[in-house]
Design an enzyme around this catalytic site. Structure first.
Site, mmCIF file in Angstrom:
data_model
loop_
_atom_site.group_PDB
_atom_site.id
_atom_site.type_symbol
_atom_site.label_atom_id
_atom_site.label_comp_id
_atom_site.label_asym_id
_atom_site.label_seq_id
_atom_site.Cartn_x
_atom_site.Cartn_y
_atom_site.Cartn_z
ATOM 1 N N ARG A 58 -5.672 15.133 -23.337
ATOM 2 C CA ARG A 58 -5.270 14.457 -22.118
ATOM 3 C C ARG A 58 -6.389 14.704 -21.085
ATOM 4 O O ARG A 58 -7.118 15.728 -21.378
ATOM 5 C CB ARG A 58 -4.045 14.834 -21.535
ATOM 6 C CG ARG A 58 -2.940 14.584 -22.595
ATOM 7 C CD ARG A 58 -1.428 14.909 -22.039
ATOM 8 N NE ARG A 58 -1.395 16.493 -21.951
ATOM 9 C CZ ARG A 58 -1.722 17.212 -20.927
ATOM 10 N NH1 ARG A 58 -2.031 16.516 -19.856
ATOM 11 N NH2 ARG A 58 -1.907 18.405 -20.968
ATOM 12 N N LYS A 196 3.296 11.489 -22.906
ATOM 13 C CA LYS A 196 3.168 12.478 -21.524
ATOM 14 C C LYS A 196 3.358 11.693 -20.422
ATOM 15 O O LYS A 196 4.222 12.382 -19.322
ATOM 16 C CB LYS A 196 2.220 13.356 -21.346
ATOM 17 C CG LYS A 196 2.336 14.382 -22.579
ATOM 18 C CD LYS A 196 3.385 15.188 -22.731
ATOM 19 C CE LYS A 196 3.452 16.265 -23.697
ATOM 20 N NZ LYS A 196 4.688 16.965 -24.074
ATOM 21 N N HIS A 216 10.362 21.016 -21.757
ATOM 22 C CA HIS A 216 8.996 21.002 -22.838
ATOM 23 C C HIS A 216 9.293 22.143 -23.778
ATOM 24 O O HIS A 216 8.898 23.325 -23.617
ATOM 25 C CB HIS A 216 7.764 21.404 -22.137
ATOM 26 C CG HIS A 216 6.639 21.060 -23.019
ATOM 27 N ND1 HIS A 216 5.294 21.461 -22.831
ATOM 28 C CD2 HIS A 216 6.385 20.181 -23.859
ATOM 29 C CE1 HIS A 216 4.525 21.260 -23.602
ATOM 30 N NE2 HIS A 216 4.954 20.336 -24.183
ATOM 31 N N SER A 234 0.773 26.473 -26.425
ATOM 32 C CA SER A 234 0.282 26.366 -27.556
ATOM 33 C C SER A 234 -0.064 27.900 -28.198
ATOM 34 O O SER A 234 -0.616 28.774 -27.354
ATOM 35 C CB SER A 234 -1.069 25.563 -27.215
ATOM 36 O OG SER A 234 -1.891 25.331 -28.552
ATOM 37 N N LYS A 238 6.040 28.026 -31.445
ATOM 38 C CA LYS A 238 7.046 27.122 -31.132
ATOM 39 C C LYS A 238 7.398 26.228 -32.331
ATOM 40 O O LYS A 238 8.653 26.124 -32.678
ATOM 41 C CB LYS A 238 6.666 26.502 -29.994
ATOM 42 C CG LYS A 238 8.010 25.476 -29.529
ATOM 43 C CD LYS A 238 7.334 24.705 -28.113
ATOM 44 C CE LYS A 238 6.442 23.651 -28.482
ATOM 45 N NZ LYS A 238 6.130 22.634 -27.370
ATOM 46 N N THR A 239 6.479 25.380 -32.932
ATOM 47 C CA THR A 239 6.741 24.798 -33.963
ATOM 48 C C THR A 239 7.181 25.499 -35.206
ATOM 49 O O THR A 239 7.970 25.016 -35.959
ATOM 50 C CB THR A 239 5.555 23.797 -34.324
ATOM 51 O OG1 THR A 239 5.206 23.149 -33.003
ATOM 52 C CG2 THR A 239 5.769 22.768 -35.557
ATOM 53 N N ASP A 253 9.439 18.797 -29.188
ATOM 54 C CA ASP A 253 8.590 18.869 -27.942
ATOM 55 C C ASP A 253 9.320 18.726 -26.796
ATOM 56 O O ASP A 253 9.007 19.470 -25.775
ATOM 57 C CB ASP A 253 7.617 18.037 -28.154
ATOM 58 C CG ASP A 253 6.395 18.316 -27.316
ATOM 59 O OD1 ASP A 253 6.046 19.432 -27.071
ATOM 60 O OD2 ASP A 253 5.859 17.318 -26.714
ATOM 61 N N ARG A 318 -4.477 15.541 -34.723
ATOM 62 C CA ARG A 318 -2.797 15.361 -34.516
ATOM 63 C C ARG A 318 -2.517 14.268 -35.421
ATOM 64 O O ARG A 318 -3.203 13.324 -36.249
ATOM 65 C CB ARG A 318 -2.692 14.472 -32.944
ATOM 66 C CG ARG A 318 -2.774 15.533 -31.774
ATOM 67 C CD ARG A 318 -1.679 16.574 -31.565
ATOM 68 N NE ARG A 318 -1.867 17.238 -30.444
ATOM 69 C CZ ARG A 318 -0.943 17.829 -29.713
ATOM 70 N NH1 ARG A 318 0.408 18.092 -30.283
ATOM 71 N NH2 ARG A 318 -1.268 18.718 -28.658
#
Length: 532
Positions: A58, A196, A216, A234, A238-239, A253, A318
């Site tokens: 982004r 986003k 988020h 990041s 989290k994942t 997410d 990604r």
């Protein structure tokens, strides 16, 4: 999909020629179109592999919001939400639609929010087939025809703005118009701008109009129906920590917390794949198959086998895939109100405890702070971590002031008596370069203990600087690990580092003080002057 869905929609309201629209193509058709157009190649896993061009992430400085009667007094204007003139928006819109009308383009109707009571319908118009595949994978896929979708996204990577004339910073842009309910994305092929854009829309609509907290975060649910939410920037885990074979995945997410549910905004996942292996992340690895979209990855030489360790194009490689590609995904992606919330931080200073319980004021304070610390690098002599604060663990996507989301979190936390935990997945026994990264097995044990209620009857001790409530014991974790001060060889050195981190928290929070409640302010760390 019914035949009615295949009929081309009337796009005259967008000044677009419906005859040129490739409407609601299925996955196989989109992949075929992408290959025919030279947009990408097929990996040996069956996934479509494409490059997004100049932009592999982004571009936050090129994201704008139209300033008008709807937004002027509601949006949190500043370096995140940059004002855009309505006349410049209208000009860009006209230019983009003329640009798209020169060739065929792709149109997909979709929606966001798994809880139908909060659903937003979306029409996505894209210049490329791969962008339309992304929209199919990431948004919810309706079974019935959508008439008059509420929001429209127009994305054209090859359309470049003229900054002097169009009011943009450079040739790429993402502009949100809350009055016309249109998002314009140009000059960038990075699909995350599409995802986003809608997340920013929901972050405006849901708290303001529906008293629903937009978040988020990732979320999962246990066999007994207990929902858990994981916030984290990041690198905090989290994942990894929300992926649990014993618990169903709600989403990875973006979520909403209503009066009686937690629901996924999306119909898919957009996972990082740098250094991905079947052993480390089997769910993500196995989701990379036909229908999935790989972005900016590279093949091993003379093969179509992806080399996930190759970051020549970007570290931000990604993969986008529908959520049903994950075996334990909950469909539809809705569960009950959360019982536990985890704020994940990778504290490279080695100061914060591996787990601590927060009261409502502390939860709001740490939510607004959104802290983690990234290591500066691995080259010789570089050992000082880099502080990172991102309000509500997603500052870049917040149209409203962060205290609006934090206050809503506090209200819901108190009403439903939710447990909130701060979990440090970072360093212990010293800062980065001296201490060691917290063992994943210990972190998993602490999260399991919190989920199972094992801390309920245990004693806690209060940290004197941050006021955090640290458990004295935890099944499967050595007790000496739980209080970070005890893990340092020199306690005075720990005190100095803790004081420095506390000062950083206080300094960061100054930007929010004017809007903060007394409860939030009371949760600021206690900075000790002249610590030796």
């Amino acid at each position: 999909m019914s035949k009615a869905l295949m009929l081309k929609p009337d796009l005259s309201y967008l000044n677009l020629n419906s005859d040129q629209a490739r409407y609601q193509l299925n996955v196989a058709e989109l992949v075929e179109e992408a290959l025919k157009n030279g947009e990408g190649t097929l990996a040996d896993s069956g996934a479509l592999a494409i490059d997004t061009g100049k932009f592999t992430g982004r571009s936050p400085k090129d994201r704008f919001i139209v300033c008008d009667a709807v937004t002027e007094n509601t949006v949190w204007w500043g370096d995140v939400n940059i004002r855009f003139d309505p006349r410049n928006f209208d000009s860009l819109f006209e230019q983009m639609t003329r640009h798209l009308n020169r060739n065929d383009f792709y149109v997909r109707d979709a929606c966001a929010c798994a809880d139908e009571r909060y659903q937003t319908t979306i029409r996505v118009v894209t210049e490329t087939a791969y962008q339309n595949l992304f929209a199919n994978n990431l948004f919810l896929r309706p079974e019935q025809e959508l008439t008059d979708p509420e929001w429209t996204i127009i994305a054209a990577p090859s359309f470049l703005a003229n900054p002097v004339v169009d009011g943009t910073r450079q040739s790429n842009f993402s502009v949100l118009n809350f009055t016309k309910k249109i998002i314009l994305i140009g000059g960038s092929g990075y699909t995350g701008e599409i995802k986003k854009g809608i997340f920013s829309v929901l972050n405006f609509i849901l708290p303001e109009q529906r008293q629903t907290l937009s978040m988020h975060c990732s979320a999962n649910v246990g066999r007994d129906g207990d929902t858990a939410i994981f916030f984290g920037l990041s690198g905090t885990g989290k994942t990894t920590l929300s992926a649990d074979a014993e618990r169903g995945l709600i989403g990875d997410d973006e979520h909403g917390w209503s009066e009686d549910s937690v629901f996924n905004f999306e119909g898919g996942c957009y996972a990082k794949c740098v250094d991905l292996t079947a052993e480390k992340e089997p769910q993500i690895f196995n989701a990379i198959k036909f229908g999935a979209l790989l972005e900016n990855t590279s093949y091993f030489k003379d093969t179509h086998t992806v080399d996930f360790s190759n970051i020549d194009k970007t570290e931000n490689t990604r993969v986008a895939y529908p959520i049903h590609y994950i075996d334990n995904a909950i469909i539809p992606s809705i569960a009950g109100i959360p019982k536990n919330i985890f704020f994940l931080t990778a504290d490279a200073f080695g100061v914060l405890p591996p787990i601590a319980k927060l009261n409502a004021g502390q939860a709001m304070f740490h939510f607004i702070s959104g802290y983690t610390a990234k290591v500066a690098g691995t080259e010789a002599g570089v050992t000082e971590p880099q502080l990172t604060f991102s309000a509500c663990f997603g500052k870049a996507f917040l149209p409203l002031h962060p205290t609006r989301y934090a206050s809503l979190l506090g209200e819901k936390m108190r009403k439903h008596k939710v447990n909130v935990w701060l979990v440090n997945t970072g360093w212990s026994g010293g800062a980065y370069g001296v201490g060691k990264r917290m063992k994943l097995a210990y972190t998993r044990a602490m999260i399991t203990a919190a989920l199972q209620g094992d801390f309920g009857n245990l004693d806690f001790e209060a940290d004197p600087v941050f006021g955090l409530h640290i458990p004295l014991s935890c099944p499967g974790v050595p007790s000496e690990v739980l209080n970070p001060r005890n893990t340092w060889a020199d306690a005075r050195e720990y005190d100095q580092k803790a004081n420095a981190l506390a000062q950083a928290f206080v300094s960061n929070f100054k930007q929010f003080e004017a809007y903060a409640t007394a409860e939030m302010l009371a949760s600021l760390p206690k900075v000790v002057e002249n610590t030796h």
